[in-house]
Design a protein around this motif. Structure first.
Motif, mmCIF file in Angstrom:
data_model
loop_
_atom_site.group_PDB
_atom_site.id
_atom_site.type_symbol
_atom_site.label_atom_id
_atom_site.label_comp_id
_atom_site.label_asym_id
_atom_site.label_seq_id
_atom_site.Cartn_x
_atom_site.Cartn_y
_atom_site.Cartn_z
ATOM 1 N N ASP A 1 6.384 24.270 -26.495
ATOM 2 C CA ASP A 1 6.570 25.576 -25.862
ATOM 3 C C ASP A 1 5.826 25.706 -24.550
ATOM 4 O OD1 ASP A 1 8.132 26.267 -27.949
ATOM 5 O OD2 ASP A 1 6.542 27.293 -29.090
ATOM 6 N N ARG A 2 4.917 24.792 -24.253
ATOM 7 C CA ARG A 2 4.161 24.897 -22.991
ATOM 8 C C ARG A 2 5.050 24.564 -21.802
ATOM 9 N NH1 ARG A 2 -1.458 21.730 -24.486
ATOM 10 N NH2 ARG A 2 -2.206 23.222 -26.068
ATOM 11 N N PRO A 3 4.798 25.206 -20.643
ATOM 12 C CA PRO A 3 5.588 24.863 -19.441
ATOM 13 C C PRO A 3 5.220 23.491 -18.920
ATOM 14 C CG PRO A 3 3.885 26.440 -18.894
ATOM 15 C CD PRO A 3 3.861 26.326 -20.395
ATOM 16 N N VAL A 4 6.209 22.813 -18.406
ATOM 17 C CA VAL A 4 6.018 21.453 -17.894
ATOM 18 C C VAL A 4 5.585 21.533 -16.445
ATOM 19 C CG1 VAL A 4 7.099 19.218 -17.526
ATOM 20 C CG2 VAL A 4 7.757 20.619 -19.494
ATOM 21 N N ARG A 5 4.548 20.795 -16.104
ATOM 22 C CA ARG A 5 4.054 20.776 -14.735
ATOM 23 C C ARG A 5 4.970 19.963 -13.849
ATOM 24 N NH1 ARG A 5 -1.758 18.248 -12.831
ATOM 25 N NH2 ARG A 5 -1.487 18.614 -10.592
ATOM 26 N N LYS A 6 5.337 20.581 -12.728
ATOM 27 C CA LYS A 6 6.209 19.883 -11.787
ATOM 28 C C LYS A 6 5.420 18.873 -10.976
ATOM 29 C CE LYS A 6 9.385 23.770 -11.293
ATOM 30 N NZ LYS A 6 10.027 24.696 -10.345
ATOM 31 N N ALA A 7 6.042 17.782 -10.684
ATOM 32 C CA ALA A 7 5.391 16.754 -9.871
ATOM 33 C C ALA A 7 5.388 17.178 -8.415
ATOM 34 C CB ALA A 7 6.130 15.420 -10.029
ATOM 35 N N PRO A 8 4.356 16.836 -7.682
ATOM 36 C CA PRO A 8 4.311 17.220 -6.254
ATOM 37 C C PRO A 8 5.424 16.529 -5.468
ATOM 38 C CG PRO A 8 2.566 15.683 -6.783
ATOM 39 C CD PRO A 8 3.180 16.064 -8.102
ATOM 40 N N LYS B 1 3.976 35.529 -13.011
ATOM 41 C CA LYS B 1 4.235 34.450 -13.952
ATOM 42 C C LYS B 1 5.318 34.910 -14.927
ATOM 43 C CE LYS B 1 1.887 31.271 -17.089
ATOM 44 N NZ LYS B 1 0.588 30.916 -17.696
ATOM 45 N N LEU B 2 6.400 34.144 -15.016
ATOM 46 C CA LEU B 2 7.527 34.501 -15.863
ATOM 47 C C LEU B 2 7.236 34.154 -17.315
ATOM 48 C CD1 LEU B 2 10.418 33.290 -13.545
ATOM 49 C CD2 LEU B 2 9.422 35.568 -13.716
ATOM 50 N N GLY B 3 8.170 34.554 -18.196
ATOM 51 C CA GLY B 3 7.960 34.328 -19.619
ATOM 52 C C GLY B 3 7.980 32.866 -20.004
ATOM 53 N N ASP B 4 8.750 32.047 -19.277
ATOM 54 C CA ASP B 4 8.825 30.626 -19.606
ATOM 55 C C ASP B 4 7.719 29.805 -18.966
ATOM 56 O OD1 ASP B 4 9.615 31.010 -17.082
ATOM 57 O OD2 ASP B 4 11.491 29.834 -17.206
ATOM 58 N N ARG C 1 6.950 29.694 -15.664
ATOM 59 C CA ARG C 1 7.129 29.428 -14.234
ATOM 60 C C ARG C 1 6.488 30.536 -13.406
ATOM 61 N NH1 ARG C 1 11.735 30.048 -12.540
ATOM 62 N NH2 ARG C 1 12.778 30.998 -14.332
ATOM 63 N N ILE C 2 5.989 30.165 -12.215
ATOM 64 C CA ILE C 2 5.342 31.109 -11.288
ATOM 65 C C ILE C 2 6.315 31.397 -10.165
ATOM 66 C CG2 ILE C 2 3.459 31.443 -9.669
ATOM 67 C CD1 ILE C 2 1.734 29.767 -11.500
ATOM 68 N N GLN C 3 6.558 32.642 -9.909
ATOM 69 C CA GLN C 3 7.541 33.065 -8.913
ATOM 70 C C GLN C 3 6.838 33.889 -7.838
ATOM 71 O OE1 GLN C 3 10.739 35.347 -10.510
ATOM 72 N NE2 GLN C 3 11.630 35.817 -8.514
ATOM 73 N N ARG C 4 7.081 33.541 -6.591
ATOM 74 C CA ARG C 4 6.517 34.282 -5.459
ATOM 75 C C ARG C 4 7.354 35.530 -5.211
ATOM 76 N NH1 ARG C 4 3.004 31.489 -2.239
ATOM 77 N NH2 ARG C 4 3.558 32.812 -0.475
ATOM 78 N N THR C 5 6.675 36.583 -4.820
ATOM 79 C CA THR C 5 7.356 37.862 -4.582
ATOM 80 C C THR C 5 7.690 38.092 -3.122
ATOM 81 O OG1 THR C 5 5.197 38.934 -4.414
ATOM 82 C CG2 THR C 5 6.274 38.921 -6.578
ATOM 83 N N GLY C 6 7.222 37.208 -2.228
ATOM 84 C CA GLY C 6 7.590 37.324 -0.831
ATOM 85 C C GLY C 6 6.600 38.134 -0.021
ATOM 86 N N PRO C 7 6.698 38.107 1.312
ATOM 87 C CA PRO C 7 5.762 38.839 2.185
ATOM 88 C C PRO C 7 6.133 40.316 2.293
ATOM 89 C CG PRO C 7 7.325 37.636 3.515
ATOM 90 C CD PRO C 7 7.643 37.279 2.075
#
Length: 807
Positions: free
Chosen positions: A103-110, A206-209, A211-217
């Motif tokens: 259930d943990r989120p998977v870290r994206k590779a750079p 931070k979303l439920g799954d 993931r981190i989502q930016r809200t914009g400037p």
């Protein structure tokens, strides 16, 4: 020789660690314990653990008949056990950990790209950033704890490896594809792109799954002038601080706020709450003064006419009774907590130096106490000037503070307020209170400084008022402690000086060597000497001992101001009501001034007596024939004061002067005839009769050799005046005449009733006693007093004097 066979060369041995690994790889693996147990599954490796199910009738259930009876009786209470999730309960610990990791989120590779480094810009360019690394840093910070746990778990490593394998095709893609991923990321706006706009990045979510989502400037438009843009970057306006009540007016420590107390609609409750809170505050202040500056300020707030607070800016009018009680409570508190020394203001050097915490707290408390005490005195002074009904209480508090804490700060201010109350021509209870306060200060003065300050203020006030003050104001100056001035022990009859020469002879004389040594001190030695003098001065102040030289200097300055005031009153062209008090003060303190001033004083006194007598004669000539030729009590007091002062001046140090007092004796003899018709000769304190007989005793003192004709003339005039005086003054006149008869035997001729031959006739109307010829008559007034006076005591005294026989 036989052929020799060569042994095969042994292989070179490698390092011990590699050798060990190699040997282990060549040797066949021994069957392990797990291999022996192959086919059997351990309990902790199972995915699920079976829940045992037993039948009631089976023998393996382990339950007895009593247990089944309890189940039948209370089985309905355990019905919730049938609704439990059997699958979730049977899941093992290992299976639960595995599901949790899934259930943990998977870290994206750079993402690797060929863009230049962020720090590769020059100094001339503006700072630029794509924002990718910031986004990744936010992701890394949010997943740091999860990654730390996943590094130890092989399943997490597989998930990370899977992510890496998925990102490899992107790394192997062309440069254009890498720029496309970069272009997909939103760029930051530079400040130069839009003037007057400020870009603010919103916080990511931070979303439920996971993931981190930016809200914009976010763009914020600010209107700025050209001057502000040239000066520097725009600054955000600080947010206004929330209004908060402090200890002065707010509700603290379970107490109601001051606004709530004085704003109560019920006056009874308002006064009751104020009494309780003021009493509690005073008790806490007295128990711990050094930690109660806030409570002192709160107590002072209750005495203000109007009270406001940060949360209630509109002023609320205070009740007069609450103010009165608070002012008196503050008086009691200050009398208890004020220290026994004067608090001075700290210098800049003292403020800059480092001190211990205890010294810092003491300084803070002292400065705070002085500030609150000053505000309290300002409130009292304002009540005196505003006259709101509390001026009596305020004056009483000022007088008490001046007497009780004379040594403390703002002493001169309190003296100024009290002296200002004495500047009126009228006299009331408040004036009497101020006069008694000043007298108490004079009597309790040990150093002479408070007395000097009061005399300076009185001198200035009388000069500005042009002598239009009440005569009782100068009576307080008679209580000055000046008789010990300059080592003089003085009485009203004699002056004695201490042998100052003997004290001086005991002191060792300074030799030339010591003087030369002290004259050639080095710079370092002078600095050390100066420091020692400062230390000695501070130690002397700490001892609180009275310096005799300083006290003598203060009393000398006080004496100068005192006689300047007296001489100014004497030289005033028109006689003032202050003249008798000034003459009385001159007579008391004349022995403390130089004898060179005595001749000038006698000349001034003679002019005053003559001037007053001429003015009285002019008024008498202007009267109508039916009116009585009696001088006013004021004129009589003026003349008697001058005569008494002249005699007292020559009774002390003035004995060394050869001054004729005949003019003053003639004025006294002339005044007797005028006072014989005065009905209020005994009125007042001191009365006119007191001043008259004081002058008579000084004129016929034992050291003064008076001729017989003078005593006879005064005896005849006193007996004639006793016929009109009340009983007390008549008795004093008969007693004085009896003293003259006992001193001079030739006065017994006045008591003779037989016929005798004399030269001339008696002239009772003549103002000069030498020309009255008293021996040409007899004391026939004694027979009238013995037979016709209304007072029995006077008749008895007259009969005793008429039958006088020298022993």
């Amino acid at each position: 020789m036989g052929t020799k066979t060569k042994r095969p060369a042994t292989q070179s041995q490698g390092p011990s660690k590699k050798r060990k690994l190699a040997s282990t790889s060549r040797t066949p693996a021994k069957p392990t314990k797990s291999a022996k147990a192959k086919g059997k599954e351990r309990a902790f490796e199972r995915t699920t653990i079976e829940i045992p199910k037993g039948d009631r009738d089976s023998e393996d259930s382990g339950l007895e008949d009593d247990d089944f009876g309890l189940m039948d009786e209370y089985g309905s209470g355990a019905a919730f056990l049938q609704t439990l999730d059997e699958k979730g309960i049977s899941r093992s610990k290992r299976e639960q950990d595995r599901l949790r990791r899934l259930d943990r989120p998977v870290r994206k590779a750079p993402i690797d790209d060929d863009l230049p480094s962020v720090n590769s810009h020059t100094d001339d360019e503006e700072v630029w950033s794509s924002g990718i690394e910031e986004e990744l840093s936010e992701v890394d910070s949010g997943l740091s704890e999860d990654n730390a746990a996943s590094d130890d778990d092989p399943s997490d490593d597989e998930a990370v490896n899977t992510g890496k394998t998925r990102s490899r095709p992107k790394q192997a893609s062309s440069d254009s594809d890498a720029e496309m991923s970069y272009e997909a990321v939103p760029r930051r706006r530079r400040p130069s792109w839009s003037e007057g706009e400020v870009v603010i990045d919103r916080l990511p979510i931070k979303l439920g799954d996971g993931r981190i989502q930016r809200t914009g400037p976010k763009l914020v438009v600010q209107a700025q002038s050209e001057e502000s843009e040239e000066e520097g970057p725009p600054q955000q306006r600080p947010e206004p601080e929330s209004k908060r009540e402090d200890i002065t007016t707010g509700a603290r420590f379970g107490r109601l706020s001051v606004i709530e107390v004085i704003g109560n609609p019920s006056r009874k409750l308002r006064i009751q709450y104020a009494k309780e809170q003021v009493a509690n505050i005073c008790q806490e202040i007295v128990s711990d003064p050094e930690n109660s500056l806030g409570l002192l300020r709160r107590l002072h707030t209750f005495s203000l006419p109007e009270v406001s607070s940060p949360t209630h800016p509109e002023p609320v009018k205070n009740d007069p009774l609450i103010r009165k009680l608070t002012i008196l409570s503050q008086l009691a508190v200050f009398r208890d907590i004020i220290p026994g020394y004067r608090i001075r203001e700290l210098t800049d050097k003292e403020k800059a130096e480092k001190v211990s915490q205890m010294v810092s707290r003491t300084r803070e408390w002292e400065q705070g106490l002085v500030s609150i005490y000053q505000n309290y005195l300002k409130t009292l002074d304002g009540e005196l000037k505003a006259k709101t009904g509390l001026e009596g209480v305020a004056l009483q508090c000022l007088c008490t503070l001046l007497v009780e804490v004379t040594h403390f700060n703002f002493r001169v201010n309190i003296m100024g307020a009290i002296v200002a109350r004495l500047s009126k021509k009228s006299w009331d209870e408040a004036s009497d209170l101020c006069l008694k306060t000043i007298i108490s200060v004079f009597r309790a003065d040990e150093t002479g400084v408070p007395s000097l300050e009061v005399v300076r203020l009185l001198n200035r006030m009388i000069k500005e008022r042009r002598f239009n003050v009440h005569p009782n104001v100068l009576t307080c100056l008679l209580h000055l402690r000046l008789k010990t001035e300059l080592g003089i022990r003085a009485s009203e009859a004699a002056v004695q000086r201490e042998d100052v020469g003997q004290k001086k002879s005991k002191q060792p004389k300074k030799t030339k060597a010591k003087g030369a040594e002290s004259a050639h001190l080095s710079k370092k030695a002078r600095k050390v000497l100066k420091e020692r003098k400062e230390i000695a001065k501070e130690m002397k102040e700490a001892e609180a001992s009275v310096d005799k030289e300083e006290r003598a200097s203060n009393q000398t300055e006080t004496l100068k101001l005192l006689f300047v005031l007296y001489f100014r009153i004497l030289k005033n062209p028109a006689p003032t009501p202050l003249l008798p008090a000034a003459l009385q003060g001159i007579a008391k303190y004349a022995h403390l001034v130089s004898i060179d001033f005595f001749r000038d004083l006698m000349r001034v006194l003679k002019d005053l007596v003559t001037r007053t007598d001429g003015a009285a004669d002019a008024r008498l000539q202007g009267q109508q024939p039916g009116q009585s030729h009696v001088p006013s009590a004021e004129d009589a007091r003026f003349r008697l004061s001058c005569i008494v002062t002249a005699y007292e001046l020559l009774s002390g140090q003035g004995e060394a002067l050869n001054v004729d007092l005949g003019d003053f004796t003639t004025q006294l003899y002339a005044l007797l005839l005028a006072l014989s018709l005065a009905p209020d000769v005994d009125a007042g304190a001191p009365s006119t009769a007191d001043m008259l007989f004081r002058a008579l005793h000084l004129a016929f003192a034992p050291r003064a050799a008076a001729p017989p004709w003078r005593g006879a003339a005064f005896a005849k005039r006193l007996l004639g005046a006793a016929l009109h005086w009340p009983g007390g003054a008549a008795q004093r006149a008969l007693a004085f005449v009896g003293g003259l008869l006992a001193r001079e035997s030739r006065l017994e001729a006045l008591l003779a009733s037989e016929e005798r031959t004399v030269d001339g006739v008696y002239r009772p109307d003549v103002a000069d006693p030498q020309l009255s010829n008293p021996f040409a008559s007899s004391a026939h007034e004694l027979f009238l007093l013995r037979s016709a006076h209304v007072d029995v005591r006077v008749r008895a005294a007259a009969a005793e004097l008429a039958d006088y026989v020298r022993a």
